[in-house]
Design a protein around this motif. Structure first.
Motif, mmCIF file in Angstrom:
data_model
loop_
_atom_site.group_PDB
_atom_site.id
_atom_site.type_symbol
_atom_site.label_atom_id
_atom_site.label_comp_id
_atom_site.label_asym_id
_atom_site.label_seq_id
_atom_site.Cartn_x
_atom_site.Cartn_y
_atom_site.Cartn_z
ATOM 1 N N ALA A 37 0.848 -1.197 0.000
ATOM 2 C CA ALA A 37 0.000 0.000 0.000
ATOM 3 C C ALA A 37 0.876 1.236 0.000
ATOM 4 O O ALA A 37 2.002 1.204 0.494
ATOM 5 N N ARG A 65 -4.606 -10.064 -3.934
ATOM 6 C CA ARG A 65 -4.464 -10.013 -5.388
ATOM 7 C C ARG A 65 -3.205 -10.757 -5.826
ATOM 8 O O ARG A 65 -3.195 -11.497 -6.785
ATOM 9 N N ARG A 67 -9.791 -2.743 -13.365
ATOM 10 C CA ARG A 67 -8.790 -3.358 -12.494
ATOM 11 C C ARG A 67 -8.777 -4.876 -12.632
ATOM 12 O O ARG A 67 -7.864 -5.546 -12.169
ATOM 13 N N GLU A 87 -1.631 -0.839 -3.848
ATOM 14 C CA GLU A 87 -2.899 -0.115 -3.705
ATOM 15 C C GLU A 87 -2.581 1.287 -3.196
ATOM 16 O O GLU A 87 -1.936 1.456 -2.165
ATOM 17 N N ALA A 89 -6.228 -1.957 2.470
ATOM 18 C CA ALA A 89 -5.517 -1.854 1.188
ATOM 19 C C ALA A 89 -4.437 -2.924 1.099
ATOM 20 O O ALA A 89 -4.285 -3.596 0.074
ATOM 21 N N HIS A 134 -7.303 3.501 -4.712
ATOM 22 C CA HIS A 134 -8.131 2.493 -4.061
ATOM 23 C C HIS A 134 -9.083 3.182 -3.081
ATOM 24 O O HIS A 134 -10.244 2.794 -2.946
ATOM 25 N N ALA A 151 -4.203 -6.002 -1.533
ATOM 26 C CA ALA A 151 -3.030 -6.138 -2.409
ATOM 27 C C ALA A 151 -2.415 -7.521 -2.263
ATOM 28 O O ALA A 151 -2.040 -8.154 -3.254
#
Ligand SMILES: Nc1ncnc2c1ncn2[C@@H]1O[C@H](COP(=O)(O)OP(=O)(O)OP(=O)(O)O)[C@@H](O)[C@H]1O
Ligand SMILES: [Mg+2]
Length: 449
Positions: free
Chosen positions: A43, A120, A341, A70, A113, A94, A117
């Motif tokens: 982040a 992901r 995204r 993010e 965040a 974000h 992340a």
């Protein structure tokens, strides 16, 4: 020197955020760039504090440095009055937090965040076991983990270890050229050149001198000596792309080179030895071309020592999703700040269901189009041009069916254009919200992204 966010950083120090994560402070855009390149930030905060603070124009290039980070904006309430600035926040961040900093709230936002992340990353991590790799990334730089691609990679490994001629087949856009370069890059000839001849793209009148080169004054217009593509492959690889397009007379000359391993430049009687590995690629069936008389059989046998056939995309199962993600990340890196995204669940279904006649190249084009045109955070099938086909207009179609099909298309595109906002769409179409909801239900229009 511009001290971006010095105060914010001081406030965060000693807060809950400080206990749980490693904080770094960049005092300038240049320093931020260095930190992002080195550290793997989950982040990141950007502080937009007037006067003399960070500007959107300075900030945007940072987005492309680290796709998996993010970003959270810290903004002064007054900045939100500008429509342009609000659009920038929505596009690039974000989340945002208004100044002054509330350390408790900011710690929660940062925690979310970071969680997102890392989630992901865990999803997009490459499950490949690392065979044939020098570092991170797919085997030989060719993405795909399906049984078809695993079998292909196994063959590819053997081809790479040998020095014999290779014939690469496969439909258009499957990655034949990519494979040819991968063979060169990973073979014992990697330090040598790869000389590429696109046999279909060179005009018939030039092909002789392109392949063999020419001496000065060999013909009118030959003002300088030119090294041909075959001679340029010396010590490396000669890649003959679209070999099926080579005219018959050139096929005879090429066969001679492959037999004798020497060339003569046009306008010269001197023969020069050349040492190269030959890789040829074609999307046409060369065996059939031989039967039809458009390709020399003896040349075919010379080239067809080792065979590779790149599987069509539709045979690669869920590789299509992995590839779509790869091209999405690549495209976003070129268009930082674009809205999409990821792919919606319906888009993933559509990617799986499509037949992919244009293979990987078609996938790249569709993803690029969706990034440029997509207005939602998630790419939908419509953005990819893969909307579920409505019933084609046939003679048996009733007026009711035709009307429903028309209404469905109109509603779906209006909803999309209005970001799925029902009131706004209803106003635009001149119907009440209730009517619009009724139609959405009746016509089965998904509102899920
Ligand atoms: N497995 C893969 N991983 C990453 N990129 C890929 C993969 N396969 C293909 N590509 C990309 O897809 C595009 C098309 O590939 P390429 O040009 O090698 O196909 P081709 O088979 O030579 O097509 P054509 O028959 O049209 O010449 C290129 O941009 C290539 O980099
Ligand atoms: Mg090609």
């Amino acid at each position: 020197m511009l001290d971006i966010g010095g105060e914010v950083f001081a406030t965060l120090r000693g807060s809950r955020a400080d206990e749980r994560m490693l904080l770094r402070h960049a005092r300038s855009v240049d320093e931020a760039r260095r930190v992002l390149r080195r550290a793997d930030a989950l982040a990141a905060l950007a502080v937009f504090q007037a006067p003399g603070g960070l500007s959107p124009v300075e900030f945007e290039p940072l987005l492309s440095l680290s796709q998996a980070t993010e970003w959270i904006a810290l903004v002064e309430p007054a900045a939100l009055e500008s429509r342009e600035f609000r659009a920038f926040l929505l596009r690039a961040f974000h989340d945002y937090h208004t100044l002054p900093v509330d350390p408790q709230r900011l710690a929660v936002i940062l925690g979310h965040a970071r969680g997102l992340a890392s989630m992901r990353r865990s999803v997009s991590a490459d499950p490949d076991d690392g065979d044939g790799q020098t570092g991170e990334g797919p085997a030989f730089g060719i993405c795909g983990n399906s049984p078809a691609m695993r079998a292909f990679t196994q063959r590819l490994r053997k081809v790479i270890d040998s020095d014999a001629p290779v014939l690469i087949g496969g439909q258009t856009g499957t990655g034949k050229e990519l494979v040819a370069h991968a063979i060169h890059r990973n073979s014992r000839r990697a330090a040598g050149p790869i000389s590429v001849v696109n046999c279909g793209a060179i005009p018939a009148t030039l092909i002789q001198s392109e392949l063999f080169g020419h001496e000065k004054s060999a013909f009118t217009g030959a003002t300088q000596r030119k090294i041909g593509r075959i001679e340029a492959a010396n010590g490396g690889v000669l890649f003959l792309d679209e070999i099926g397009d080579l005219p018959l007379d050139m096929q005879a000359s090429l066969l001679r080179v492959l037999q004798e391993r020497t060339i003569s430049r046009v306008g010269s009687t001197q023969t020069l030895p050349v040492d190269f590995r030959v890789i040829a690629a074609t999307h046409v069936d060369l065996a059939q071309a031989v039967r039809q008389g458009s390709f020399r059989e003896d040349l075919f046998f010379r080239l067809n020592v080792l065979q590779l056939v790149v599987p069509a995309l539709r045979e690669r199962g869920d590789d299509v999703l992995e590839l779509a993600d790869l091209f999405l990340r690549r495209t976003l890196a070129q268009h930082p700040g674009s809205r999409p995204r990821g792919f919606s669940a319906r888009a993933i279904d559509a990617l799986r269901a499509h037949d992919w006649p244009g293979n990987v190249r078609e996938l790249i084009n569709r993803v690029q189009g969706a990034v440029v045109m997509g207005e939602n955070r998630l790419i939908g099938p419509e953005d990819l041009g893969l909307a579920v086909a409505t019933a084609p207009l046939r003679e048996s179609l009733t007026l009711d069916d035709a009307r429903a099909s028309f209404e469905r298309n109109l509603l779906a595109s209006s909803l999309r254009a209005n970001g799925n906002k029902v009131s706004q769409t209803a106003r635009q179409l001149g119907v009440s919200r209730v009517t619009l909801y009724r139609l959405i239900n009746k016509l089965n229009i998904p509102l899920d992204h």
